[in-house]
Design a protein around this motif. Structure first.
Motif, mmCIF file in Angstrom:
data_model
loop_
_atom_site.group_PDB
_atom_site.id
_atom_site.type_symbol
_atom_site.label_atom_id
_atom_site.label_comp_id
_atom_site.label_asym_id
_atom_site.label_seq_id
_atom_site.Cartn_x
_atom_site.Cartn_y
_atom_site.Cartn_z
ATOM 1 N N HIS A 49 0.860 -1.184 0.000
ATOM 2 C CA HIS A 49 0.000 0.000 0.000
ATOM 3 C C HIS A 49 0.898 1.236 0.000
ATOM 4 O O HIS A 49 2.014 1.190 0.517
ATOM 5 C CB HIS A 49 -0.871 0.062 1.261
ATOM 6 N N PRO A 50 0.399 2.367 -0.514
ATOM 7 C CA PRO A 50 1.182 3.602 -0.434
ATOM 8 C C PRO A 50 1.145 4.222 0.965
ATOM 9 O O PRO A 50 1.867 5.177 1.235
ATOM 10 C CB PRO A 50 0.523 4.524 -1.460
ATOM 11 N N THR A 51 0.292 3.690 1.847
ATOM 12 C CA THR A 51 0.231 4.151 3.234
ATOM 13 C C THR A 51 0.566 2.983 4.144
ATOM 14 O O THR A 51 0.581 1.823 3.714
ATOM 15 C CB THR A 51 -1.187 4.641 3.599
ATOM 16 N N GLU A 52 0.788 3.253 5.410
ATOM 17 C CA GLU A 52 0.969 2.164 6.359
ATOM 18 C C GLU A 52 -0.362 1.485 6.618
ATOM 19 O O GLU A 52 -1.426 2.026 6.298
ATOM 20 C CB GLU A 52 1.579 2.672 7.661
ATOM 21 N N GLU A 53 -0.291 0.285 7.185
ATOM 22 C CA GLU A 53 -1.485 -0.453 7.576
ATOM 23 C C GLU A 53 -1.229 -1.112 8.920
ATOM 24 O O GLU A 53 -0.207 -1.757 9.117
ATOM 25 C CB GLU A 53 -1.817 -1.531 6.544
ATOM 26 N N ALA A 54 -2.172 -0.943 9.841
ATOM 27 C CA ALA A 54 -2.120 -1.640 11.126
ATOM 28 C C ALA A 54 -3.139 -2.767 11.058
ATOM 29 O O ALA A 54 -4.295 -2.548 10.688
ATOM 30 C CB ALA A 54 -2.453 -0.690 12.267
ATOM 31 N N GLY A 76 -4.750 -10.604 19.671
ATOM 32 C CA GLY A 76 -4.250 -9.539 20.531
ATOM 33 C C GLY A 76 -2.996 -8.866 20.017
ATOM 34 O O GLY A 76 -2.650 -7.784 20.492
ATOM 35 N N GLN A 77 -2.318 -9.471 19.049
ATOM 36 C CA GLN A 77 -1.121 -8.845 18.488
ATOM 37 C C GLN A 77 -1.507 -7.954 17.305
ATOM 38 O O GLN A 77 -2.563 -8.137 16.692
ATOM 39 C CB GLN A 77 -0.114 -9.902 18.036
ATOM 40 N N THR A 78 -0.628 -6.994 16.999
ATOM 41 C CA THR A 78 -0.843 -6.087 15.874
ATOM 42 C C THR A 78 0.381 -6.109 14.971
ATOM 43 O O THR A 78 1.512 -6.032 15.449
ATOM 44 C CB THR A 78 -1.084 -4.644 16.371
ATOM 45 N N VAL A 99 -8.992 -10.477 11.248
ATOM 46 C CA VAL A 99 -8.067 -9.348 11.346
ATOM 47 C C VAL A 99 -8.833 -8.046 11.126
ATOM 48 O O VAL A 99 -9.675 -7.967 10.223
ATOM 49 C CB VAL A 99 -6.961 -9.456 10.263
ATOM 50 N N LEU A 100 -8.543 -7.035 11.918
ATOM 51 C CA LEU A 100 -9.062 -5.695 11.701
ATOM 52 C C LEU A 100 -7.952 -4.906 11.009
ATOM 53 O O LEU A 100 -6.874 -4.721 11.579
ATOM 54 C CB LEU A 100 -9.442 -5.050 13.034
ATOM 55 N N ALA A 101 -8.205 -4.473 9.769
ATOM 56 C CA ALA A 101 -7.205 -3.746 8.978
ATOM 57 C C ALA A 101 -7.530 -2.259 9.000
ATOM 58 O O ALA A 101 -8.641 -1.854 8.641
ATOM 59 C CB ALA A 101 -7.209 -4.269 7.545
ATOM 60 N N ILE A 102 -6.552 -1.436 9.405
ATOM 61 C CA ILE A 102 -6.773 -0.003 9.606
ATOM 62 C C ILE A 102 -5.777 0.790 8.759
ATOM 63 O O ILE A 102 -4.570 0.544 8.815
ATOM 64 C CB ILE A 102 -6.605 0.356 11.095
ATOM 65 N N PHE A 103 -6.314 1.773 8.002
ATOM 66 C CA PHE A 103 -5.501 2.600 7.111
ATOM 67 C C PHE A 103 -5.751 4.081 7.396
ATOM 68 O O PHE A 103 -6.896 4.467 7.651
ATOM 69 C CB PHE A 103 -5.894 2.364 5.645
#
Length: 114
Positions: A49-54, A76-78, A99-103
């Motif tokens: 991705h051009p941005t980070e992802e948590a 519980g890990q990220t 998984v919860l993917a956050i951008f």
């Protein structure tokens, strides 16, 4: 305050479903959040991705691919993937994972690399 509902999913690959919870189509100006269900033997193909992802592991255990590393991750890990770093998941655990993917963008872009 808008309340957003989990709606239709997109199949990312066989056995992997992604639900868009928050994004530009749902009214966000700067955030995307996806709920990704990874079935038994499911593979999230490596991508960038051009941005980070948590990616917060909500359920299960998977192998996370981050750059050239493969690390087993559990609930519980990220996993934090920097911009432009290839990442993905393989679920070999015998149980579903989630998984919860956050951008930090309302319009998430993804480029497959393998």
């Amino acid at each position: 305050m808008p309340i957003l509902n989990r709606e239709d999913s997109d199949e990312l690959s066989p056995g992997v479903e992604r639900y868009a919870l928050v994004d530009g189509d749902k009214g966000s100006e700067s955030t995307s959040v996806g709920d990704v269900l990874v079935g038994v033997n499911g593979v999230v193909p490596t991508h960038i991705h051009p941005t980070e992802e948590a990616m917060v592991i909500l359920q299960g255990e998977m192998d996370a691919i981050l750059g050239d590393d493969v690390i087993t991750v559990t609930e519980g890990q990220t996993v934090l993937a920097p911009p432009g770093v290839r990442h993905g998941f393989v679920n070999r655990s015998g149980a579903p994972a989630r998984v919860l993917a956050i951008f930090p963008t309302a319009n998430m872009e993804r480029t497959l690399v393998d």
